[in-house]
Enzyme design. Structure first.
Site, PDB file in Angstrom:
ATOM      1  N   LYS A  63       5.827   3.464 -11.297  1.00 15.79           N
ATOM      2  CA  LYS A  63       5.474   4.694 -10.584  1.00 15.79           C
ATOM      3  C   LYS A  63       6.483   5.835 -10.778  1.00 15.79           C
ATOM      4  CE  LYS A  63       2.859   1.947  -7.258  1.00 15.79           C
ATOM      5  NZ  LYS A  63       1.430   2.318  -7.185  1.00 15.79           N
ATOM      6  N   ASP A 123      10.198  -6.449  -5.498  1.00 16.58           N
ATOM      7  CA  ASP A 123       9.196  -5.631  -6.180  1.00 16.58           C
ATOM      8  C   ASP A 123       9.313  -4.209  -5.627  1.00 16.58           C
ATOM      9  OD1 ASP A 123       5.556  -5.724  -6.597  1.00 16.58           O
ATOM     10  OD2 ASP A 123       7.092  -4.252  -7.133  1.00 16.58           O
ATOM     11  N   TYR A 134       1.095  -6.752  -2.530  1.00 20.44           N
ATOM     12  CA  TYR A 134       0.384  -6.651  -3.816  1.00 20.44           C
ATOM     13  C   TYR A 134       1.423  -6.448  -4.911  1.00 20.44           C
ATOM     14  CZ  TYR A 134      -2.724  -4.911  -7.502  1.00 20.44           C
ATOM     15  OH  TYR A 134      -3.391  -4.747  -8.700  1.00 20.44           O
TER      16      TYR A 134
HETATM   17  P1  KE4 Z   1       0.409  -1.313 -11.657  1.00 18.68           P
HETATM   18  O1  KE4 Z   1       0.103  -2.502 -12.554  1.00 18.68           O
HETATM   19  O2  KE4 Z   1      -0.843  -0.853 -10.925  1.00 18.68           O
HETATM   20  O3  KE4 Z   1       1.143  -0.181 -12.384  1.00 18.68           O
HETATM   21  O4  KE4 Z   1       1.440  -1.817 -10.539  1.00 18.68           O
HETATM   22  C1  KE4 Z   1       1.129  -2.939  -9.779  1.00 18.68           C
HETATM   23  C2  KE4 Z   1       1.933  -2.910  -8.485  1.00 18.68           C
HETATM   24  C3  KE4 Z   1       3.023  -3.750  -8.369  1.00 18.68           C
HETATM   25  N1  KE4 Z   1       3.768  -3.765  -7.240  1.00 18.68           N
HETATM   26  C4  KE4 Z   1       3.470  -2.959  -6.192  1.00 18.68           C
HETATM   27  C5  KE4 Z   1       4.314  -3.011  -4.958  1.00 18.68           C
HETATM   28  C6  KE4 Z   1       2.359  -2.083  -6.262  1.00 18.68           C
HETATM   29  O5  KE4 Z   1       2.053  -1.302  -5.194  1.00 18.68           O
HETATM   30  C7  KE4 Z   1       1.577  -2.045  -7.436  1.00 18.68           C
HETATM   31  C8  KE4 Z   1       0.369  -1.145  -7.573  1.00 18.68           C
HETATM   32  N2  KE4 Z   1       0.044  -0.353  -6.431  1.00 18.68           N
HETATM   33  C9  KE4 Z   1      -1.346  -0.024  -6.311  1.00 18.68           C
HETATM   34  C10 KE4 Z   1      -1.701   0.444  -4.916  1.00 18.68           C
HETATM   35  N3  KE4 Z   1      -0.676   0.348  -3.949  1.00 18.68           N
HETATM   36  C11 KE4 Z   1      -1.709   1.002  -7.337  1.00 18.68           C
HETATM   37  C12 KE4 Z   1      -3.039   1.692  -7.141  1.00 18.68           C
HETATM   38  C13 KE4 Z   1      -4.149   1.013  -7.906  1.00 18.68           C
HETATM   39  O6  KE4 Z   1      -4.223  -0.236  -7.895  1.00 18.68           O
HETATM   40  O7  KE4 Z   1      -4.983   1.764  -8.462  1.00 18.68           O
END
Ligand code: KE4
Length: 429
Positions: A267, A239, A144
């Site tokens: 994060k 990523d 993701y």
């Molecule tokens: P954000 O746009 O949610 O800040 O980041 C996207 C993203 C990009 N790359 C990786 C490897 C990620 O894990 C994420 C977002 N992670 C999710 C769950 N693993 C965040 C939780 C959510 O979607 O509420």
């Protein structure tokens, strides 16, 4: 579990937000439950609005690594916010955080701060397409990278075929510019380069898959991606939104000694404040506006409060070097859960890398998302709720990674394993 305040708040939230939440995974739908509302956090724990305490292994999906309400982070954010919230102009805090990022991850010769991981990954892909003049993007099944259209795709009809939309609203024409192959499968990556010579702009990879539970790279996989992308003139994008400063202080690229062309972050570098970043080779980043023609902008980018919080966190991580201790506690959880499950006839497969850990309820090895098809998600859901009722909060989805913070000491690990034993009895009865 009686949570009257959460129940009342969720009823109101359902009249406001789709699914009652502002991000889908928080809805607990993946575990057929309803979410509790958080009143506050402190160290390794969350406290809900009904006064219940939980040892927290979600930690804002990996953003919190020192523990909730860490005084150093709170003080840094308070100092910044007392001067104002944001100016839309350069501030010293962004220079300080940028220099700390570069010191920990020298591969980021230039960096650009944005406000989310999605902004970081979508910008990195736009840059890769611009500098290579190519359109195709290769990603891995189960990974993701945020909710930009190019990532919301599902594997095509066959291995290494052009992808299909993974969400309504994603145009088929755009989805077909992404190819999806299994993680840890270099032959499949070679096949994509063979099928689409000169067409692949970039390979984007979570160097440790963290959105399919935790699946580490097999030996040689990341090195192989580095060689293949170089050989075929495509860019390699790590990523590291999850793994950055969590798998190791220098992220997965430091841990595995493979330096990508571009890296995305999020994060941990904001400690819970909205943040993202992308960066890498100076010759590539020179193409980003205003230095170059690749457009990308953001009103709240470089927010001084987020920058100050992030800098306090990276300084603490550089001083304390907690990753080995985090990993050994994660290993104790993975091995302890595995042993307790085995005694109840359940097979598990798990791993711990730095401040990330995870256990799949299936026999191993688990090398890619496809291997999870045989995992017992019913048992996971029962296990999740049994742990929650006993004060241990795991991610409410079998496709998420568990996290640890420096505030998770031996007492937290021991009480978690006690809870796990009772939860497994309940989940398997
Ligand atoms: P954000 O746009 O949610 O800040 O980041 C996207 C993203 C990009 N790359 C990786 C490897 C990620 O894990 C994420 C977002 N992670 C999710 C769950 N693993 C965040 C939780 C959510 O979607 O509420």
């Amino acid at each position: 579990m009686s949570t009257p305040r959460s129940t009342e708040l969720f009823a109101r939230a359902l009249r406001l937000f789709p699914g009652g939440v502002n991000s889908p995974v928080r809805s607990f739908r993946a575990v057929k439950g309803t979410p509790f509302f958080v009143a506050r956090g402190s160290g390794a724990r969350l406290f809900d609005v009904d006064g219940r305490a939980y040892i927290d292994y979600v930690l804002s999906w990996g953003a919190v690594i020192l523990g909730h309400a860490d005084p150093r982070v709170t003080a840094a954010a308070q100092r910044a916010v007392e001067k104002g919230t944001h100016y839309g102009a350069p501030v010293p805090e962004e220079v300080e955080l940028g220099e700390l990022v570069q010191r920990c991850m020298p591969g980021l010769e230039r960096v650009r701060f944005v406000n989310s991981g999605t902004e970081a990954t979508m910008s990195a892909v736009r840059l890769a397409r611009a500098v290579t003049g190519r359109d195709l993007l290769l990603k891995f099944d189960g990974a993701y990278h945020g909710h930009a259209d190019s990532f919301l795709v599902r594997a095509g009809s066959g291995m290494a075929t052009l992808a299909l939309p993974g969400s309504p609203g994603v145009p088929e024409a755009l989805a077909r510019l992404t190819v999806v192959v299994p993680f840890n499968d270099l032959d499949a990556v070679r096949d994509v380069f063979r099928r689409y010579p000169g067409a692949v702009a970039a390979v984007i990879v979570e160097p440790i898959l963290g959105n399919a539970g935790l699946i580490p790279p097999c030996g040689g996989f990341l090195e192989g991606l580095r060689e293949l992308t170089r050989e075929h003139g495509a860019l390699l994008i790590f990523d590291e939104v999850i793994t950055g400063f969590r798998a190791a202080l220098a992220g997965a690229q430091g841990r595995f000694g493979v330096v990508p062309d571009l890296t995305t972050l999020g994060k941990v570098i904001g400690g819970g404040f909205p943040i993202g970043a992308y960066g890498g080779r100076a010759d590539l980043m020179a193409n980003v506006a205003p230095e170059g023609p690749v457009d990308q902008a953001g009103t709240l980018a470089g927010n001084p409060v987020a920058m100050a919080a992030g800098a306090a966190i990276l300084r603490a991580l550089a001083d304390e070097r907690p990753h080995a201790a985090l990993e050994s506690r994660g290993r104790r959880l993975v091995d302890g859960i595995g042993e307790l499950a085995r005694r109840r006839g359940l097979e598990t497969w798990g791993d711990a890398v730095g401040g990330m850990w995870g256990v799949h309820f299936t026999r191993g090895p688990v090398r890619n998302f496809g291997d999870l098809a045989r995992a017992d998600q019913e048992v996971f859901s029962r296990f999740f709720h049994a742990c929650l009722r006993r004060g241990v909060y795991l991610p409410p989805s079998p496709f998420e990674t568990c996290f640890l913070s420096s505030a998770h000491g031996d007492p937290e690990i021991e009480s978690t394993l006690d809870v796990v034993e009772a939860a497994l009895d309940e989940a398997t009865s």
